[in-house]
Design a protein around this motif. Structure first.
Motif, short mmCIF file in Angstrom:
data_model
loop_
_atom_site.label_atom_id
_atom_site.label_comp_id
_atom_site.label_asym_id
_atom_site.label_seq_id
_atom_site.Cartn_x
_atom_site.Cartn_y
_atom_site.Cartn_z
N ASN A 94 31.29 32.35 -12.82
CA ASN A 94 32.30 33.18 -13.10
C ASN A 94 32.26 34.52 -13.99
N CYS A 95 31.25 34.01 -15.27
CA CYS A 95 30.83 35.24 -16.13
C CYS A 95 29.91 36.05 -15.49
N SER A 96 28.99 35.73 -14.49
CA SER A 96 28.25 36.63 -13.71
C SER A 96 29.05 37.37 -12.76
N LEU A 97 29.89 36.74 -12.03
CA LEU A 97 30.58 37.55 -11.19
C LEU A 97 31.43 38.61 -11.69
N PHE A 98 31.96 38.17 -12.73
CA PHE A 98 32.91 39.14 -13.40
C PHE A 98 32.17 40.53 -14.01
N LEU A 99 30.96 40.14 -14.84
CA LEU A 99 30.30 41.29 -15.01
C LEU A 99 29.70 42.26 -14.00
N THR A 100 29.38 41.46 -12.96
CA THR A 100 28.87 42.34 -11.91
C THR A 100 29.96 43.28 -11.16
N TRP A 101 31.33 42.55 -11.03
CA TRP A 101 32.46 43.25 -10.34
C TRP A 101 32.67 44.54 -11.31
N SER A 102 32.61 44.18 -12.53
CA SER A 102 32.96 45.47 -13.85
C SER A 102 32.11 46.30 -13.68
N HIS A 103 30.74 45.93 -13.54
CA HIS A 103 29.43 46.90 -13.61
C HIS A 103 29.73 47.93 -12.21
N PHE A 104 29.89 47.34 -11.11
CA PHE A 104 29.88 48.29 -10.14
C PHE A 104 31.12 49.13 -10.07
N ALA A 105 32.41 48.40 -10.40
CA ALA A 105 33.34 49.48 -10.49
C ALA A 105 33.32 50.62 -11.51
N ASN A 106 32.73 50.35 -12.89
CA ASN A 106 32.67 51.53 -13.32
C ASN A 106 31.71 52.48 -12.99
N CYS A 107 30.49 51.76 -12.50
CA CYS A 107 29.58 52.71 -11.64
C CYS A 107 30.46 53.78 -10.54
N ALA A 108 31.21 53.14 -9.74
CA ALA A 108 31.92 53.76 -8.64
C ALA A 108 32.56 54.84 -9.18
N ALA A 109 33.47 54.45 -10.40
CA ALA A 109 34.34 55.51 -11.06
C ALA A 109 33.56 56.71 -11.98
N SER A 110 32.43 56.25 -12.37
CA SER A 110 31.50 57.27 -12.78
C SER A 110 30.79 58.26 -11.70
N ALA A 111 30.85 57.66 -10.65
CA ALA A 111 30.09 58.58 -9.47
C ALA A 111 31.10 59.51 -9.11
N GLU A 118 24.60 64.90 -9.89
CA GLU A 118 24.46 63.75 -10.89
C GLU A 118 24.57 62.53 -9.86
N ARG A 119 25.69 62.71 -8.81
CA ARG A 119 25.83 61.83 -7.85
C ARG A 119 24.54 61.14 -7.06
N ARG A 120 23.91 62.10 -6.90
CA ARG A 120 22.60 61.97 -6.00
C ARG A 120 21.73 61.11 -6.69
N GLY A 121 21.66 61.25 -8.13
CA GLY A 121 20.91 60.27 -8.82
C GLY A 121 21.27 59.12 -9.31
N LEU A 122 22.46 58.73 -8.63
CA LEU A 122 23.00 57.27 -8.85
C LEU A 122 22.62 56.35 -8.08
N SER A 123 21.30 56.06 -7.84
CA SER A 123 20.92 54.98 -6.62
C SER A 123 21.51 53.72 -6.76
N MET A 124 21.74 53.23 -5.44
CA MET A 124 22.22 51.85 -5.56
C MET A 124 21.16 50.66 -6.09
N THR A 125 20.09 51.29 -5.69
CA THR A 125 19.06 50.07 -6.23
C THR A 125 18.98 49.98 -7.76
N HIS A 126 19.05 51.25 -8.36
CA HIS A 126 19.14 51.16 -9.89
C HIS A 126 20.44 50.55 -10.31
N ARG A 127 21.46 50.66 -9.55
CA ARG A 127 22.62 50.09 -10.19
C ARG A 127 22.71 48.67 -10.09
N ILE A 128 21.93 47.83 -9.18
CA ILE A 128 21.62 46.58 -8.99
C ILE A 128 20.73 45.95 -9.95
N VAL A 129 19.90 46.83 -10.31
CA VAL A 129 18.87 46.25 -11.42
C VAL A 129 19.45 46.40 -12.81
#
Length: 199
Positions: A94-111, A118-129
């Motif tokens: 649950n802790c891992s999934l919530f952090l991941t969910w929150s991280h990608f939601a914030n990434c999407a909002a920033s993108a 700037e958006r082209r520099g936000l690679s999915m691979t980098h976000r996963i790492v």
């Protein structure tokens, strides 16, 4: 009358009731935590935490049913077995999934807020790492806090609370825990936000 209505809905539509209850209570808990901490509410943050709680609730409902089937009853041995297995499996997941969910939601909002370049520099691979790094660095501390909160809470859950009331009870505890979890996840996101737009 309200409790009878909730009980009736829980009996007829257990998954939808669990989802709705978790979303509402988690949203209230996160908003209250924000108001206490900063006297303002970030609705995006509340939506992220509330949506995660709703999405995860049906799975948790079925997981608890499986625990009850494996260790039926409220005898001390059964209760302790359910609590320890629940914390060992669901705690880190649950802790891992919530952090991941929150991280990608914030990434999407920033993108969405970024310019085309700037958006082209936000690679999915980098976000996963980044998400993997956050899970690796932050989950141990969150798990220690979760263990201190949820082991006592679930001793009550599995010992005294009937299955039809568990989501309501744990959502109440989760309002406090969820506010803290969302705060911890978003503190890191705030620190990283300037870097996210620069990469």
């Amino acid at each position: 009358a309200t409790l009878r209505g909730f009980h009736s809905a829980q009996q007829k539509y257990p998954l939808f009731t669990s989802l709705g209850t978790s979303m509402v209570v988690m949203g209230i808990g996160d908003a209250a935590f924000q108001l206490l901490a900063s006297r303002k509410v970030d609705l995006r943050r509340t939506a992220v935490s509330s949506s995660y709680s709703g999405v995860s609730a049906p799975g948790i409902y079925h997981w608890w049913r499986a625990l009850d089937a494996t260790w039926p009853g409220a005898a001390l041995r059964s209760v302790v077995s359910k609590v320890l297995v629940n914390q060992a499996v669901l705690g880190p997941l649950n802790c891992s999934l919530f952090l991941t969910w929150s991280h990608f939601a914030n990434c999407a909002a920033s993108a969405l807020a970024a310019s085309g370049e700037e958006r082209r520099g936000l690679s999915m691979t980098h976000r996963i790492v980044e998400a993997c790094e956050r899970v690796h660095s932050e989950v141990p501390a969150l798990l220690a806090a979760a263990t201190a909160v949820w082991i006592p809470a679930h001793l009550i859950t599995f010992r005294f609370v009937p299955p039809q009331w568990r989501i309501l009870y744990t959502s109440g505890v989760g309002a406090i825990w969820g506010g803290y979890l969302s705060h911890a996840a978003n503190q890191q996101a705030v620190r990283e936000q300037p870097d996210m737009l620069a990469k």
